[in-house]
Design a protein around this motif. Structure first.
Motif, PDB file in Angstrom:
ATOM      1  N   ALA A 106     -74.161 -14.001  81.999  1.00  0.00           N
ATOM      2  CA  ALA A 106     -74.002 -15.234  81.113  1.00  0.00           C
ATOM      3  C   ALA A 106     -74.075 -16.521  81.743  1.00  0.00           C
ATOM      4  N   ILE A 151     -72.851 -12.339  75.429  1.00  0.00           N
ATOM      5  CA  ILE A 151     -72.720 -13.529  76.402  1.00  0.00           C
ATOM      6  C   ILE A 151     -71.659 -14.619  75.971  1.00  0.00           C
ATOM      7  N   TYR A 182     -77.381 -18.205  81.244  1.00  0.00           N
ATOM      8  CA  TYR A 182     -77.441 -18.750  79.890  1.00  0.00           C
ATOM      9  C   TYR A 182     -76.436 -19.914  79.587  1.00  0.00           C
ATOM     10  N   LYS A 231     -82.193  -9.745  75.183  1.00  0.00           N
ATOM     11  CA  LYS A 231     -82.220 -11.041  74.575  1.00  0.00           C
ATOM     12  C   LYS A 231     -83.386 -11.055  73.763  1.00  0.00           C
TER      13      LYS A 231
END
Ligand code: MEV
Length: 301
Positions: A41, A192, A44, A181
Protein backbone atom coordinates in the motif's frame (compact mmCIF):
# COMPACT_ATOMS: atom_id res chain seq x y z
CA UNK A 1 73.99 11.92 -5.95
CA UNK A 2 72.22 14.36 -3.57
CA UNK A 3 69.48 14.82 -6.15
CA UNK A 4 68.97 11.04 -6.43
CA UNK A 5 68.73 10.75 -2.63
CA UNK A 6 66.11 13.47 -2.48
CA UNK A 7 64.14 11.78 -5.27
CA UNK A 8 64.35 8.43 -3.46
CA UNK A 9 63.27 9.96 -0.17
CA UNK A 10 60.29 11.70 -1.83
CA UNK A 11 59.32 8.45 -3.51
CA UNK A 12 59.72 6.60 -0.20
CA UNK A 13 57.43 9.10 1.58
CA UNK A 14 54.88 8.77 -1.22
CA UNK A 15 54.92 5.00 -0.92
CA UNK A 16 54.52 5.23 2.86
CA UNK A 17 51.65 7.63 2.45
CA UNK A 18 49.93 5.32 -0.07
CA UNK A 19 50.49 2.28 2.14
CA UNK A 20 48.97 4.12 5.09
CA UNK A 21 45.94 4.98 3.01
CA UNK A 22 45.67 1.45 1.75
CA UNK A 23 45.65 -0.11 5.18
CA UNK A 24 43.21 2.43 6.59
CA UNK A 25 40.07 0.52 7.48
CA UNK A 26 36.62 1.93 6.96
CA UNK A 27 33.66 0.08 8.45
CA UNK A 28 29.93 0.78 8.37
CA UNK A 29 26.83 -1.24 9.18
CA UNK A 30 23.11 -0.94 8.43
CA UNK A 31 20.15 -2.84 9.90
CA UNK A 32 17.48 -5.00 8.28
CA UNK A 33 13.86 -4.08 8.75
CA UNK A 34 10.39 -5.41 9.24
CA UNK A 35 7.20 -3.82 8.04
CA UNK A 36 4.63 -3.94 10.83
CA UNK A 37 1.93 -2.75 8.47
CA UNK A 38 1.57 -1.08 5.10
CA UNK A 39 3.68 -3.07 2.62
CA UNK A 40 2.56 -2.64 -0.99
CA UNK A 41 0.00 0.00 0.00
CA UNK A 42 2.98 2.29 0.74
CA UNK A 43 3.94 2.16 -2.95
CA UNK A 44 0.58 3.87 -3.65
CA UNK A 45 0.89 6.68 -1.15
CA UNK A 46 -0.56 4.95 1.95
CA UNK A 47 1.43 5.06 5.20
CA UNK A 48 3.61 2.24 6.50
CA UNK A 49 4.83 1.48 10.00
CA UNK A 50 8.42 0.27 9.86
CA UNK A 51 10.98 -0.93 12.34
CA UNK A 52 14.73 -1.55 12.20
CA UNK A 53 15.74 -4.93 13.62
CA UNK A 54 18.73 -6.49 15.36
CA UNK A 55 20.09 -8.08 12.19
CA UNK A 56 22.76 -6.09 10.36
CA UNK A 57 24.89 -5.94 7.25
CA UNK A 58 28.46 -4.73 7.67
CA UNK A 59 30.92 -3.57 5.02
CA UNK A 60 34.59 -3.20 5.83
CA UNK A 61 37.01 -1.75 3.31
CA UNK A 62 40.77 -1.46 3.50
CA UNK A 63 42.77 -0.52 0.43
CA UNK A 64 41.20 -2.26 -2.53
CA UNK A 65 39.80 -5.06 -0.38
CA UNK A 66 36.19 -5.19 0.74
CA UNK A 67 34.43 -7.57 3.11
CA UNK A 68 30.66 -7.81 3.41
CA UNK A 69 29.09 -9.75 6.25
CA UNK A 70 25.44 -9.97 7.16
CA UNK A 71 23.01 -11.93 9.30
CA UNK A 72 19.96 -10.58 7.44
CA UNK A 73 18.28 -13.37 5.45
CA UNK A 74 18.79 -12.50 1.76
CA UNK A 75 15.80 -11.72 -0.44
CA UNK A 76 13.23 -12.69 2.20
CA UNK A 77 11.58 -9.35 3.01
CA UNK A 78 13.89 -8.31 5.82
CA UNK A 79 15.50 -5.46 3.94
CA UNK A 80 18.78 -7.13 2.95
CA UNK A 81 19.02 -5.15 -0.28
CA UNK A 82 18.16 -1.85 1.42
CA UNK A 83 20.73 -2.52 4.16
CA UNK A 84 23.32 -3.16 1.43
CA UNK A 85 22.34 0.04 -0.39
CA UNK A 86 22.48 2.11 2.81
CA UNK A 87 25.79 0.62 3.96
CA UNK A 88 27.32 1.10 0.47
CA UNK A 89 26.15 4.68 0.34
CA UNK A 90 27.53 5.36 3.84
CA UNK A 91 30.84 3.74 2.89
CA UNK A 92 31.14 5.97 -0.19
CA UNK A 93 30.56 9.04 1.93
CA UNK A 94 33.29 7.96 4.33
CA UNK A 95 35.74 7.07 1.56
CA UNK A 96 35.22 10.46 -0.06
CA UNK A 97 35.88 12.09 3.32
CA UNK A 98 32.46 13.75 3.25
CA UNK A 99 30.37 14.68 6.29
CA UNK A 100 28.34 11.82 7.85
CA UNK A 101 24.95 12.99 6.65
CA UNK A 102 21.94 10.67 7.02
CA UNK A 103 19.89 12.56 4.45
CA UNK A 104 22.65 12.17 1.88
CA UNK A 105 23.18 8.48 2.74
CA UNK A 106 19.44 7.82 2.38
CA UNK A 107 19.19 9.72 -0.91
CA UNK A 108 21.99 7.71 -2.55
CA UNK A 109 20.62 4.44 -1.13
CA UNK A 110 17.19 5.21 -2.61
CA UNK A 111 18.80 5.66 -6.05
CA UNK A 112 20.37 2.20 -5.72
CA UNK A 113 17.05 0.71 -4.59
CA UNK A 114 15.33 2.25 -7.59
CA UNK A 115 17.84 0.69 -9.95
CA UNK A 116 17.11 -2.70 -8.38
CA UNK A 117 13.36 -2.64 -7.67
CA UNK A 118 11.93 -0.29 -10.29
CA UNK A 119 9.33 1.58 -8.28
CA UNK A 120 10.07 1.19 -4.57
CA UNK A 121 8.46 3.38 -1.94
CA UNK A 122 11.82 4.25 -0.38
CA UNK A 123 10.60 2.99 3.00
CA UNK A 124 13.14 0.17 3.27
CA UNK A 125 16.21 2.38 2.80
CA UNK A 126 14.75 5.09 5.05
CA UNK A 127 14.21 2.76 8.03
CA UNK A 128 17.65 1.19 7.50
CA UNK A 129 19.20 4.69 7.53
CA UNK A 130 17.36 6.23 10.49
CA UNK A 131 16.53 3.12 12.55
CA UNK A 132 14.00 2.91 15.40
CA UNK A 133 10.33 2.90 14.43
CA UNK A 134 9.16 5.09 11.56
CA UNK A 135 5.86 6.25 10.17
CA UNK A 136 6.58 6.56 6.44
CA UNK A 137 4.64 7.95 3.53
CA UNK A 138 5.63 8.60 -0.08
CA UNK A 139 3.47 11.49 -1.19
CA UNK A 140 5.28 11.80 -4.52
CA UNK A 141 8.71 11.06 -5.98
CA UNK A 142 9.89 14.42 -4.61
CA UNK A 143 8.15 14.31 -1.24
CA UNK A 144 8.66 11.43 1.16
CA UNK A 145 7.45 12.13 4.67
CA UNK A 146 8.59 10.19 7.70
CA UNK A 147 8.50 10.60 11.41
CA UNK A 148 10.01 8.59 14.29
CA UNK A 149 7.45 6.85 16.48
CA UNK A 150 7.78 6.79 20.25
CA UNK A 151 6.40 3.42 21.31
CA UNK A 152 4.43 3.88 24.53
CA UNK A 153 3.37 0.32 25.23
CA UNK A 154 5.17 -2.81 26.29
CA UNK A 155 5.63 -4.64 23.04
CA UNK A 156 4.84 -8.32 22.74
CA UNK A 157 7.74 -10.64 21.99
CA UNK A 158 8.14 -11.06 18.23
CA UNK A 159 9.44 -13.99 16.27
CA UNK A 160 10.39 -14.41 12.66
CA UNK A 161 9.55 -17.57 10.76
CA UNK A 162 11.35 -17.77 7.45
CA UNK A 163 9.14 -19.60 4.94
CA UNK A 164 12.00 -19.44 2.40
CA UNK A 165 13.31 -17.16 -0.33
CA UNK A 166 10.50 -16.40 -2.77
CA UNK A 167 11.01 -17.24 -6.45
CA UNK A 168 9.81 -13.73 -7.23
CA UNK A 169 11.86 -10.59 -6.63
CA UNK A 170 10.49 -7.49 -4.87
CA UNK A 171 10.16 -5.95 -8.33
CA UNK A 172 8.03 -8.94 -9.49
CA UNK A 173 5.80 -8.65 -6.41
CA UNK A 174 5.30 -4.91 -6.91
CA UNK A 175 4.26 -5.77 -10.49
CA UNK A 176 1.81 -8.44 -9.28
CA UNK A 177 0.05 -5.81 -7.14
CA UNK A 178 0.14 -3.36 -10.07
CA UNK A 179 -1.52 -5.98 -12.30
CA UNK A 180 -4.44 -6.29 -9.88
CA UNK A 181 -4.75 -2.50 -9.95
CA UNK A 182 -4.92 -2.67 -13.73
CA UNK A 183 -7.38 -5.59 -13.91
CA UNK A 184 -9.64 -4.77 -10.95
CA UNK A 185 -9.10 -1.12 -9.99
CA UNK A 186 -12.01 -0.92 -7.53
CA UNK A 187 -11.11 -4.10 -5.71
CA UNK A 188 -7.49 -2.96 -5.55
CA UNK A 189 -8.44 0.48 -4.24
CA UNK A 190 -10.63 -1.11 -1.60
CA UNK A 191 -7.82 -3.39 -0.32
CA UNK A 192 -5.23 -0.61 -0.31
CA UNK A 193 -7.53 1.76 1.60
CA UNK A 194 -8.27 -0.93 4.17
CA UNK A 195 -4.54 -1.58 4.63
CA UNK A 196 -4.14 2.17 5.23
CA UNK A 197 -6.80 2.04 7.96
CA UNK A 198 -5.18 -0.99 9.64
CA UNK A 199 -1.78 0.75 9.55
CA UNK A 200 -3.33 3.74 11.37
CA UNK A 201 -4.69 1.34 13.99
CA UNK A 202 -1.18 -0.12 14.44
CA UNK A 203 0.08 3.41 15.03
CA UNK A 204 -2.57 4.15 17.65
CA UNK A 205 -1.82 0.87 19.37
CA UNK A 206 1.91 1.59 19.48
CA UNK A 207 1.45 5.12 20.78
CA UNK A 208 -1.14 3.91 23.30
CA UNK A 209 -3.89 6.14 21.92
CA UNK A 210 -6.31 3.26 21.56
CA UNK A 211 -6.55 -0.09 23.28
CA UNK A 212 -6.56 -2.85 20.72
CA UNK A 213 -5.94 -6.55 20.44
CA UNK A 214 -2.65 -6.54 18.60
CA UNK A 215 -2.97 -10.08 17.24
CA UNK A 216 -6.27 -9.09 15.57
CA UNK A 217 -4.53 -6.24 13.75
CA UNK A 218 -1.85 -8.62 12.49
CA UNK A 219 -4.52 -11.07 11.30
CA UNK A 220 -6.50 -8.36 9.53
CA UNK A 221 -3.39 -7.04 7.82
CA UNK A 222 -2.46 -10.56 6.68
CA UNK A 223 -5.94 -11.22 5.20
CA UNK A 224 -5.71 -8.01 3.16
CA UNK A 225 -2.26 -8.98 1.84
CA UNK A 226 -3.70 -12.36 0.84
CA UNK A 227 -6.51 -10.56 -0.99
CA UNK A 228 -3.87 -8.53 -2.79
CA UNK A 229 -2.37 -11.80 -4.08
CA UNK A 230 1.11 -11.49 -2.55
CA UNK A 231 0.96 -14.54 -0.26
CA UNK A 232 1.40 -18.11 -1.53
CA UNK A 233 -1.19 -20.81 -0.75
CA UNK A 234 1.24 -22.81 1.37
CA UNK A 235 2.19 -19.70 3.40
CA UNK A 236 -1.48 -18.83 3.98
CA UNK A 237 -2.02 -22.44 5.09
CA UNK A 238 0.88 -22.20 7.55
CA UNK A 239 -0.48 -18.92 8.93
CA UNK A 240 -3.90 -20.54 9.51
CA UNK A 241 -2.13 -23.25 11.52
CA UNK A 242 -0.35 -20.61 13.62
CA UNK A 243 -3.72 -18.94 14.25
CA UNK A 244 -5.23 -22.29 15.24
CA UNK A 245 -2.66 -22.71 18.02
CA UNK A 246 -3.51 -19.22 19.32
CA UNK A 247 -0.93 -17.06 17.51
CA UNK A 248 -0.96 -14.45 14.75
CA UNK A 249 1.36 -14.00 11.78
CA UNK A 250 1.73 -11.89 8.68
CA UNK A 251 4.15 -11.70 5.80
CA UNK A 252 6.47 -8.72 6.14
CA UNK A 253 7.82 -7.15 2.97
CA UNK A 254 6.98 -7.92 -0.63
CA UNK A 255 5.81 -11.53 -0.02
CA UNK A 256 5.91 -14.31 -2.61
CA UNK A 257 3.20 -16.08 -4.54
CA UNK A 258 4.45 -19.29 -6.17
CA UNK A 259 5.71 -21.15 -3.10
CA UNK A 260 7.74 -19.29 -0.51
CA UNK A 261 6.74 -15.87 0.84
CA UNK A 262 9.85 -14.83 2.74
CA UNK A 263 9.64 -13.94 6.42
CA UNK A 264 6.60 -13.96 8.67
CA UNK A 265 6.26 -11.66 11.65
CA UNK A 266 4.81 -13.85 14.38
CA UNK A 267 3.52 -13.33 17.91
CA UNK A 268 2.01 -15.76 20.37
CA UNK A 269 1.04 -15.35 24.04
CA UNK A 270 2.58 -18.73 24.87
CA UNK A 271 6.19 -18.80 23.69
CA UNK A 272 6.72 -22.46 24.51
CA UNK A 273 3.69 -23.49 22.49
CA UNK A 274 4.93 -21.53 19.47
CA UNK A 275 8.45 -22.93 19.70
CA UNK A 276 7.16 -26.51 20.03
CA UNK A 277 4.91 -25.97 17.03
CA UNK A 278 7.86 -24.63 15.01
CA UNK A 279 9.95 -27.63 16.01
CA UNK A 280 7.25 -30.12 15.00
CA UNK A 281 6.78 -28.35 11.66
CA UNK A 282 10.56 -28.07 11.07
CA UNK A 283 10.29 -24.29 10.74
CA UNK A 284 13.15 -21.82 10.73
CA UNK A 285 12.20 -19.57 13.68
CA UNK A 286 14.14 -16.94 15.61
CA UNK A 287 13.31 -14.09 18.02
CA UNK A 288 13.64 -10.54 16.78
CA UNK A 289 14.18 -7.20 18.52
CA UNK A 290 12.54 -4.12 17.06
CA UNK A 291 13.41 -0.40 17.19
CA UNK A 292 17.14 -0.94 16.63
CA UNK A 293 19.75 1.62 15.59
CA UNK A 294 20.03 2.77 11.95
CA UNK A 295 23.19 3.05 9.84
CA UNK A 296 26.35 3.15 11.95
CA UNK A 297 29.84 4.46 11.43
CA UNK A 298 31.66 1.55 13.06
CA UNK A 299 34.93 1.84 14.93
CA UNK A 300 37.90 -0.03 13.45
CA UNK A 301 40.97 -1.18 15.27
C1 MEV B 1 9.23 -4.24 0.28
O1 MEV B 1 9.99 -4.47 1.45
C2 MEV B 1 8.00 -3.46 0.61
C3 MEV B 1 7.11 -3.08 -0.58
O2 MEV B 1 6.06 -2.28 -0.03
C4 MEV B 1 7.84 -2.35 -1.64
C5 MEV B 1 8.28 -0.94 -1.23
O3 MEV B 1 7.81 -0.39 -0.26
O4 MEV B 1 9.10 -0.42 -1.98
C6 MEV B 1 6.46 -4.32 -1.19
Amino acid sequence: MILTNIRLSVRFRWTLCLTNQMVKRVKVSAPGKIILSGEHAVVYGCPALLSAVNKRLTITQWGDKKKISSDIPIGCGMGSSAAFAVASSALNIKLKGKKWDLEEINKEAYKMEKRQHGNPSGGDNTISTYGGFLWYRKESEQLKIFSPIRVKIRLPKFYIINTGKPYESTKDMILIAAELKERKPRRFENIINKIGIVTKSFLKYFTNEEKMVFSELIKENERLLEDLGVVSKSTAWLIRKIEKIGGAAKISGAGGRKLYSGILLVCHPDEEKLLNFAKDEHLNIFPIRLGEEGVKNEKTN
